[in-house]
Scaffold this active site. Structure first.
Site, PDB file in Angstrom:
ATOM      1  N   CYS A   1       0.811  -1.218   0.000  1.00  0.00           N
ATOM      2  CA  CYS A   1       0.000   0.000   0.000  1.00  0.00           C
ATOM      3  C   CYS A   1       0.843   1.266   0.000  1.00  0.00           C
ATOM      4  CB  CYS A   1      -1.015  -0.008   1.141  1.00  0.00           C
ATOM      5  SG  CYS A   1      -0.322   0.078   2.809  1.00  0.00           S
TER       6      CYS A   1
ATOM      7  N   HIS B   1      -2.856   1.200   6.699  1.00  0.00           N
ATOM      8  CA  HIS B   1      -3.198   1.159   5.279  1.00  0.00           C
ATOM      9  C   HIS B   1      -3.368   2.563   4.721  1.00  0.00           C
ATOM     10  CE1 HIS B   1      -4.275  -0.772   1.596  1.00  0.00           C
ATOM     11  NE2 HIS B   1      -5.355  -0.040   1.498  1.00  0.00           N
TER      12      HIS B   1
ATOM     13  N   HIS C   1      -5.679   1.939  -4.596  1.00  0.00           N
ATOM     14  CA  HIS C   1      -4.764   1.391  -3.589  1.00  0.00           C
ATOM     15  C   HIS C   1      -4.314  -0.021  -3.934  1.00  0.00           C
ATOM     16  CE1 HIS C   1      -7.868  -0.927  -0.912  1.00  0.00           C
ATOM     17  NE2 HIS C   1      -8.334  -0.823  -2.124  1.00  0.00           N
TER      18      HIS C   1
END
Length: 139
Positions: free
Chosen positions: A55, A103, A115
């Site tokens: 991420c 995240h 993402h």
């Protein structure tokens, strides 16, 4: 030709309605444009591109392509700019998720995040509401 028709169909499946929100800045626009070129590539933990990403690897790589150095870990990216509420988000802003900020993605517009989700997935667009949003960050 059949091949051309198939290529068109594949492309149309990848079209996502990102609305017409203007990016936060030319920097944010360039980072988002770079990340968009990586849709469909695999998530690999610890990877920073260019052929696989985790991420924060995706977000740091995207901003590097735009000419900005930001911290590599998501927790560092959380403190790399101005914090934003969901209503303040503009395309290219970072979006942080989960209480421990593990995240991060890029706000893509129209309630969507671009993402690298997790192992076994690919860089993709997803609703911002699919994960527990904490705040945005404008670089």
């Amino acid at each position: 030709s059949l091949e051309a028709a198939e290529n068109r169909a594949n492309r149309s499946n990848e079209r996502v309605d990102l609305g017409n929100d203007l990016p936060a800045s030319s920097l944010a626009a360039a980072a988002l444009a770079a990340a968009k070129t990586k849709t469909g590539l695999p998530y690999v933990y610890g990877a920073s591109g260019p052929s696989s990403f985790d991420c924060s690897g995706l977000t740091s790589w995207a901003y590097a392509q735009a000419g900005a150095r930001i911290p590599r870990p998501s927790q560092g990216q959380a403190n790399a700019g101005t914090r934003l509420s969901m209503s303040q988000l503009m395309p290219g802003d970072l979006v942080l998720f989960y209480g421990d900020l593990h995240h991060v993605g890029l706000y893509a517009g129209n309630g969507l995040v671009l993402h690298a989700p997790r192992t076994g997935t690919f860089v993709r667009y997803e609703s911002i509401n699919n994960m527990p949003f904490q705040f945005g960050v404008r670089i």
